[in-house]
Design a protein around this motif. Structure first.
Motif: not given
Lengths: 322, 322
Positions: A115, A118-119, A122, A125, A127, A130-131, A134, B118, B122, B127, B130-131, B134
């Protein structure tokens, strides 16, 4: 060399400082588990790759450190969950987290680290980042599941073995390099080079690991020699050895291995034979071909001290003894 | 009522269809575990809240379904990891995943579902989503760790108990509502109302669960009656009961409970006393106060059939028997 020492003496402490600061924001209840895995003396290979790739592509800001560390948090989370999956009593020569803290705390601390990773990502900003993260977790977990599905499978094809090590190890290194490139705003060609650097470096890294499992004494590696054979993991040295056995010998050995009928002495004898036949060495040779691909990807990078440093970090990987 | 039936008969199958489709993209090796937890007849409360909040705020597009389902995947992942943490043999009246598939597959399938959640989020290129996801995982895992840290702690303060249930249950419902609001482009005031709806609904939900643990026969709930007492979990009925015991009786009971010295008969006797003294009922009454807060948050929503439906879904929660 002084240039390299300068870079490392700037980047590594910055990475470690961010890791410590971020860990300190977590619940005091998970901190002991998190510190256990995080401060166990890992090589910081993943965050270092993120930082060096970003720098090599001209990104000189400090905002790379959280991103780089999110890869280390993700890696640490998978190590925690692996400890339970493998049931291994040792990790990097120390007591595993699940032995010291129990399965419950180990699973949940792993989830907290996932977590956190991911946070952190994130917050950028972007994406795409994040992709990438993940996908890296998905591939890592899927690679591990594939490995377990093929435990004691003496018919494991080379391609499946490569899929396993790409998933469980190399994909995360690819993600580390890719994240650095994305943050630096690199174009598609350079992103591709960064990904190729990461994935090939990761495959080479795991091949060397699989060779070391056959040759490195426990006192050096922190893991029992021949651990993969004991656990029923089919890796390249065994695949190569089986391929050159006469039909009947191969059939008998495969049968005993599959049914976990080999005694400790049998396993030690088999391990000795595999090493004597040169298959640990051949595994290192295959690692060298992937390392060459990584170096070729690196050659696409624009010249920079950081790109040179990555080259310098890669080279000794083949010769390492733990 | 026909309006409500129309909405549900449109949204629930769409949610289930997306869940099935996304699960089908996963490695065949994890699909049995994923299907086991996903298709075990959950109420789809979280994705339904995401969809209904988004609709209530005017978002009529189908792109809400992946987002909604990411909350269900995250929830399923935590259920898989919980199964191991709790060591519970049953989940919703069926064999737990770790009993059927083993700890290894259960942990890794959980990680795959976390990654999937996730990755889906994404894709929205928002974002903030996602935040939220997470943070929800972080809070859920931290809430569970807090619960474990306070096992058999008969001095557990009410506020800590509320932190535990907010973390382990309510935060994810808050996230489900918040995600729906963000996707619909709701303003800060409506986002706040959606979050308040979710968190209060979640606390009420868990309070009712904790009351049911004392009163609902295993045949109805799928969990053994008095399971929390057996496992050493301190929940509101026990907290209220202990608070009204005379000093000496409280001290003795606390001591026995803390040291796990109560026999099955002792526990059943204690459970009967707690119910007879009205503490399961008082727990439901406290749930009603949180449900009232959820209804108050819902009153801020602009009028819509979906907002009405959310109100209709909430009301029977208090009276449920499983």
């Amino acid at each position: 060399m002084s240039d390299f020492a300068d870079i490392l003496s700037r980047e590594v402490p910055a990475i470690n400082e961010y890791l410590e600061d971020a860990a300190a924001t977590l619940s005091p209840l998970v901190q002991p588990v998190v510190r256990h895995v995080l401060l166990a003396g890992g090589k910081r290979l993943r965050p270092l790759l993120t930082v060096l790739v970003a720098r090599a592509f001209g990104h000189d800001k400090d905002d790379v450190y959280p991103l780089a560390c999110s890869l280390e948090f993700l890696h640490s989370a998978t190590l925690l969950h692996d400890d339970i999956v493998d049931g291994a009593p040792l990790r990097r020569g120390r007591e595993s987290a699940h032995v010291r803290f129990g399965a419950t705390h180990t699973i949940l601390a792993g989830d907290v680290l996932l977590a956190l990773a991911n946070r952190i990502v994130a917050e950028y900003d972007v994406p795409e980042l994040t992709r990438i993260l993940s996908e890296a977790l998905l591939q890592t977990a899927t690679g591990e599941i594939l490995e377990i599905a093929h435990l004691r499978d003496t018919d494991l094809p080379l391609e499946t073995y490569l899929s396993i090590i790409t998933g469980k190890t190399a994909y995360l290194l690819q993600a580390a390099c890719h994240c650095g490139a994305i943050l630096a705003g690199a174009d598609a060609r350079l992103c591709q080079a960064a990904m190729s650097l990461g994935v090939n470096c990761g495959i080479a890294f795991q091949l060397v690991d699989d060779a070391l499992d056959y040759t490195s004494p426990a006192a050096v590696s922190g893991k029992p020699t021949g651990g993969d054979l004991k656990e029923g993991k089919v890796t390249l040295p065994l695949i190569l050895y089986l391929a050159e056995q006469p039909f009947e010998a191969r059939r008998r050995l495969a049968e005993d291995f599959r049914q976990d009928q080999l005694s400790a002495e049998d396993i030690e004898y088999l391990r000795g034979n595999i090493v004597a036949a040169g298959h640990a060495e051949k595994t290192r040779e295959m690692a060298a071909t992937y390392l060459a691909k990584a170096q070729a990807a690196l050659a696409v990078f624009p010249p920079s001290p950081e790109a040179d440093l990555i080259g310098q970090v890669l080279a000794p990987m083949l010769g390492r003894d733990k």
